[in-house]
Design a protein around this motif. Structure first.
Motif, PDB file in Angstrom:
ATOM      1  N   GLU A 130      11.499   0.620  -6.155  1.00 49.34           N
ATOM      2  CA  GLU A 130      10.189   1.166  -6.572  1.00 49.34           C
ATOM      3  C   GLU A 130      10.085   1.168  -8.092  1.00 49.34           C
ATOM      4  OE1 GLU A 130       7.667   5.252  -5.609  1.00 49.34           O
ATOM      5  OE2 GLU A 130       9.336   4.636  -4.352  1.00 49.34           O
ATOM      6  N   SER A 131       8.900   0.797  -8.583  1.00 47.06           N
ATOM      7  CA  SER A 131       8.677   0.773 -10.028  1.00 47.06           C
ATOM      8  C   SER A 131       8.797   2.178 -10.612  1.00 47.06           C
ATOM      9  CB  SER A 131       7.277   0.229 -10.333  1.00 47.06           C
ATOM     10  OG  SER A 131       6.295   1.170  -9.906  1.00 47.06           O
ATOM     11  N   LEU A 132       8.886   2.218 -11.930  1.00 41.52           N
ATOM     12  CA  LEU A 132       8.783   3.508 -12.601  1.00 41.52           C
ATOM     13  C   LEU A 132       7.379   4.079 -12.367  1.00 41.52           C
ATOM     14  CD1 LEU A 132      10.564   2.741 -16.005  1.00 41.52           C
ATOM     15  CD2 LEU A 132      11.466   4.060 -14.065  1.00 41.52           C
ATOM     16  N   PRO A 133       7.247   5.397 -12.273  1.00 37.28           N
ATOM     17  CA  PRO A 133       5.914   5.962 -11.990  1.00 37.28           C
ATOM     18  C   PRO A 133       4.984   5.861 -13.191  1.00 37.28           C
ATOM     19  CG  PRO A 133       7.500   7.712 -12.342  1.00 37.28           C
ATOM     20  CD  PRO A 133       8.293   6.428 -12.338  1.00 37.28           C
ATOM     21  N   THR A 134       3.729   5.658 -12.902  1.00 38.39           N
ATOM     22  CA  THR A 134       2.663   5.750 -13.894  1.00 38.39           C
ATOM     23  C   THR A 134       1.851   7.000 -13.544  1.00 38.39           C
ATOM     24  OG1 THR A 134       2.542   3.355 -14.249  1.00 38.39           O
ATOM     25  CG2 THR A 134       0.577   4.656 -14.791  1.00 38.39           C
ATOM     26  N   ASN A 135       1.904   7.987 -14.421  1.00 35.36           N
ATOM     27  CA  ASN A 135       1.300   9.284 -14.123  1.00 35.36           C
ATOM     28  C   ASN A 135      -0.145   9.309 -14.613  1.00 35.36           C
ATOM     29  OD1 ASN A 135       3.630  10.653 -12.957  1.00 35.36           O
ATOM     30  ND2 ASN A 135       4.520  10.447 -15.003  1.00 35.36           N
ATOM     31  N   VAL A 136      -1.043   9.526 -13.671  1.00 38.69           N
ATOM     32  CA  VAL A 136      -2.478   9.585 -13.959  1.00 38.69           C
ATOM     33  C   VAL A 136      -2.930  11.041 -13.848  1.00 38.69           C
ATOM     34  CG1 VAL A 136      -4.772   8.894 -13.173  1.00 38.69           C
ATOM     35  CG2 VAL A 136      -2.887   7.237 -13.186  1.00 38.69           C
ATOM     36  N   VAL A 137      -3.731  11.487 -14.826  1.00 37.98           N
ATOM     37  CA  VAL A 137      -4.285  12.846 -14.812  1.00 37.98           C
ATOM     38  C   VAL A 137      -5.813  12.735 -14.815  1.00 37.98           C
ATOM     39  CG1 VAL A 137      -4.474  15.058 -16.016  1.00 37.98           C
ATOM     40  CG2 VAL A 137      -2.304  13.787 -16.027  1.00 37.98           C
ATOM     41  N   VAL A 138      -6.439  13.273 -13.768  1.00 33.01           N
ATOM     42  CA  VAL A 138      -7.903  13.268 -13.661  1.00 33.01           C
ATOM     43  C   VAL A 138      -8.389  14.703 -13.844  1.00 33.01           C
ATOM     44  CG1 VAL A 138      -9.893  12.692 -12.239  1.00 33.01           C
ATOM     45  CG2 VAL A 138      -7.817  11.307 -12.093  1.00 33.01           C
ATOM     46  N   ASN A 139      -9.065  14.950 -14.958  1.00 31.61           N
ATOM     47  CA  ASN A 139      -9.541  16.298 -15.265  1.00 31.61           C
ATOM     48  C   ASN A 139     -10.872  16.591 -14.576  1.00 31.61           C
ATOM     49  OD1 ASN A 139      -7.461  17.214 -17.100  1.00 31.61           O
ATOM     50  ND2 ASN A 139      -8.245  15.675 -18.545  1.00 31.61           N
TER      51      ASN A 139
ATOM     52  N   GLN B 171       2.882  -3.236  -2.497  1.00 27.63           N
ATOM     53  CA  GLN B 171       2.488  -2.021  -1.785  1.00 27.63           C
ATOM     54  C   GLN B 171       2.486  -0.888  -2.800  1.00 27.63           C
ATOM     55  OE1 GLN B 171       1.447  -1.142   1.556  1.00 27.63           O
ATOM     56  NE2 GLN B 171       0.907   0.606   0.247  1.00 27.63           N
ATOM     57  N   TRP B 172       1.289  -0.246  -2.914  1.00 23.18           N
ATOM     58  CA  TRP B 172       1.147   0.847  -3.878  1.00 23.18           C
ATOM     59  C   TRP B 172       1.438   2.179  -3.204  1.00 23.18           C
ATOM     60  CZ3 TRP B 172       0.317   0.085  -9.037  1.00 23.18           C
ATOM     61  CH2 TRP B 172      -0.073  -1.192  -9.424  1.00 23.18           C
ATOM     62  N   PHE B 173       1.965   3.109  -4.056  1.00 24.67           N
ATOM     63  CA  PHE B 173       2.327   4.438  -3.572  1.00 24.67           C
ATOM     64  C   PHE B 173       1.712   5.496  -4.489  1.00 24.67           C
ATOM     65  CE2 PHE B 173       5.510   1.525  -2.085  1.00 24.67           C
ATOM     66  CZ  PHE B 173       5.914   1.989  -0.845  1.00 24.67           C
ATOM     67  N   LEU B 174       1.348   6.635  -3.889  1.00 19.68           N
ATOM     68  CA  LEU B 174       0.893   7.801  -4.641  1.00 19.68           C
ATOM     69  C   LEU B 174       1.792   8.964  -4.268  1.00 19.68           C
ATOM     70  CD1 LEU B 174      -1.001   9.445  -6.442  1.00 19.68           C
ATOM     71  CD2 LEU B 174      -2.576   9.649  -4.498  1.00 19.68           C
ATOM     72  N   ASN B 175       2.477   9.462  -5.269  1.00 15.85           N
ATOM     73  CA  ASN B 175       3.419  10.573  -5.062  1.00 15.85           C
ATOM     74  C   ASN B 175       4.433  10.258  -3.950  1.00 15.85           C
ATOM     75  OD1 ASN B 175       2.050  12.049  -7.061  1.00 15.85           O
ATOM     76  ND2 ASN B 175       0.629  12.901  -5.549  1.00 15.85           N
ATOM     77  N   GLY B 176       4.882   8.993  -3.904  1.00 17.91           N
ATOM     78  CA  GLY B 176       5.904   8.572  -2.956  1.00 17.91           C
ATOM     79  C   GLY B 176       5.388   8.168  -1.596  1.00 17.91           C
ATOM     80  N   ASN B 177       4.101   8.320  -1.356  1.00 14.27           N
ATOM     81  CA  ASN B 177       3.508   7.961  -0.062  1.00 14.27           C
ATOM     82  C   ASN B 177       2.718   6.674  -0.205  1.00 14.27           C
ATOM     83  OD1 ASN B 177       4.354  10.464   1.240  1.00 14.27           O
ATOM     84  ND2 ASN B 177       2.788  11.446  -0.047  1.00 14.27           N
ATOM     85  N   SER B 178       2.923   5.766   0.750  1.00 14.84           N
ATOM     86  CA  SER B 178       2.210   4.489   0.678  1.00 14.84           C
ATOM     87  C   SER B 178       0.717   4.716   0.827  1.00 14.84           C
ATOM     88  CB  SER B 178       2.719   3.532   1.752  1.00 14.84           C
ATOM     89  OG  SER B 178       2.488   4.070   3.042  1.00 14.84           O
ATOM     90  N   ILE B 179      -0.041   3.947   0.054  1.00 12.72           N
ATOM     91  CA  ILE B 179      -1.503   4.037   0.083  1.00 12.72           C
ATOM     92  C   ILE B 179      -2.002   2.971   1.053  1.00 12.72           C
ATOM     93  CG2 ILE B 179      -3.617   3.922  -1.278  1.00 12.72           C
ATOM     94  CD1 ILE B 179      -1.885   4.569  -3.756  1.00 12.72           C
ATOM     95  N   ASN B 180      -2.680   3.413   2.083  1.00 11.03           N
ATOM     96  CA  ASN B 180      -3.131   2.498   3.133  1.00 11.03           C
ATOM     97  C   ASN B 180      -4.006   1.391   2.565  1.00 11.03           C
ATOM     98  OD1 ASN B 180      -3.466   1.583   5.833  1.00 11.03           O
ATOM     99  ND2 ASN B 180      -5.417   2.674   5.965  1.00 11.03           N
ATOM    100  N   GLY B 181      -3.617   0.152   2.840  1.00 10.70           N
ATOM    101  CA  GLY B 181      -4.409  -1.005   2.432  1.00 10.70           C
ATOM    102  C   GLY B 181      -4.248  -1.414   0.993  1.00 10.70           C
ATOM    103  N   ALA B 182      -3.446  -0.676   0.213  1.00 12.72           N
ATOM    104  CA  ALA B 182      -3.302  -0.980  -1.213  1.00 12.72           C
ATOM    105  C   ALA B 182      -2.179  -1.982  -1.406  1.00 12.72           C
ATOM    106  CB  ALA B 182      -3.035   0.294  -1.992  1.00 12.72           C
TER     107      ALA B 182
END
Length: 329
Positions: free
Chosen positions: A90-99, A52-63
């Motif tokens: 929970e895994s360590l975070p992987t921080n993604v930056v989209v410019n 189960q994947w999370f973005l900023n601590g919130n579960s991503i639906n269907g991921a």
């Protein structure tokens, strides 16, 4: 134990099972974690299933797959569940930056987009720096300034890059049309008419004076003299034709040979025995030779440059005039 101090028989056992947590998953990325809008990075969990994947601590639906394609900024984590239903830490975070992309530039032109070969139009990008100009979708080598001088036919566009290295969307197209230069026309004479080599776009001149309304391919002069024409097609003007000497007399009393000529030109009167005045005139109207002769004359033209010359012959007794054109090789 009761009040009498007697102990009961021991209860039936209650068995407790504490299941182990699955290992904390790790995340691997298949590329840079910083990129521009429109790109992505593939994140892969070390757990092959039940993610189960999370973005900023919130579960991503269907991921829930072992891989997740990240397209937005944030901290991505993943948990996994084992067959006992226990969730991992929970895994360590992987921080993604989209410019963000820079704004799509616009193009302004300082003049008409249609002109003649040899002309140009200056195109200006709304972005003051970090531009790249394109012609028909292909980058123009070295064209990175905010202005570009377009000299050829094609579809011109521009893109710009911001400080994050992100390339903008392509601008709207500026379509340039560079029309071919109209060829220099030539003039021939047919009886009392002058004929242009161009069927369209003519403007006739009497020497250097424009003749109002004389715009057809055929012009009938009202008097003897020097005439020329200029042709305009698609807004592109030809050079002026060479001057052509028109004579209204159509008799053919002289034989001029050879024509074209390389060295010696001979003029022979067919039947006339009167004195004849001869003038040789170049395309600019300059008289290069002025002589009188009776019956025949030979002229050495080796010093003359290649081109078209007018031969004007006037019978000094009858004043009958005729002109011919020769080609000097």
């Amino acid at each position: 134990t009761n009040v009498s101090g007697c102990s009961s028989i021991e209860s039936l056992p209650t068995n407790v099972v504490v299941n182990a947590l699955p290992p904390t998953p790790t995340i691997a990325a298949n590329g840079p974690l910083t990129f521009c809008i429109g790109s992505s990075v593939l994140l892969t969990s070390s757990a092959s299933s039940n993610n189960q994947w999370f973005l900023n601590g919130n579960s991503i639906n269907g991921a829930i797959n072992p891989t997740y394609t990240a397209t937005q900024t944030g901290a991505f984590t993943v948990k996994t569940t084992n067959i006992s239903g226990c969730s991992s830490i929970e895994s360590l975070p992987t921080n993604v930056v989209v410019n963000a992309l820079p704004p799509t530039p616009t193009i302004a032109a300082n003049g008409p987009l249609t002109f003649c070969i040899g002309g140009s139009v200056v195109l200006t990008s709304s972005a003051s720096s970090n531009n790249q100009w394109f012609l028909n979708g292909n980058p123009i080598n070295g064209a990175t300034n905010s202005i570009y001088s377009a000299t050829q036919t094609g579809a011109f566009t521009v893109k710009t890059t911001n400080t994050a290295g992100c390339l903008s969307n392509q601008s709207l197209t500026s379509s340039i049309i560079a029309n071919a230069i109209t060829p220099k026309p030539t003039i021939t004479q047919n009886d009392g008419k002058l004929l242009s080599s161009s069927p369209n776009g003519n403007q006739w001149y009497n020497n250097t004076t424009i003749i109002p309304g004389a715009t057809n391919a055929i012009y009938s002069p009202l008097s003897n003299g020097y005439y020329r024409t200029q042709v305009t097609i698609s807004g592109c003007q030809s050079p002026l034709s060479d001057l052509f000497y028109f004579s209204s007399f159509t008799s053919d009393n002289y034989q001029i040979m050879p024509n074209p000529v390389r060295e010696t030109l001979t003029i022979q009167a067919k039947s006339n025995t009167n004195q004849t005045s001869l003038k040789i005139i170049n395309a600019n109207g300059t008289i290069l030779l002025n002589k009188n002769f009776i019956k025949s004359i030979s002229i050495d033209l080796r010093a003359f440059t290649s081109g078209i010359y007018s031969i004007v012959l006037i019978d000094n007794t009858t004043k009958i005039e005729e002109s011919k054109q020769i080609i000097k090789l």
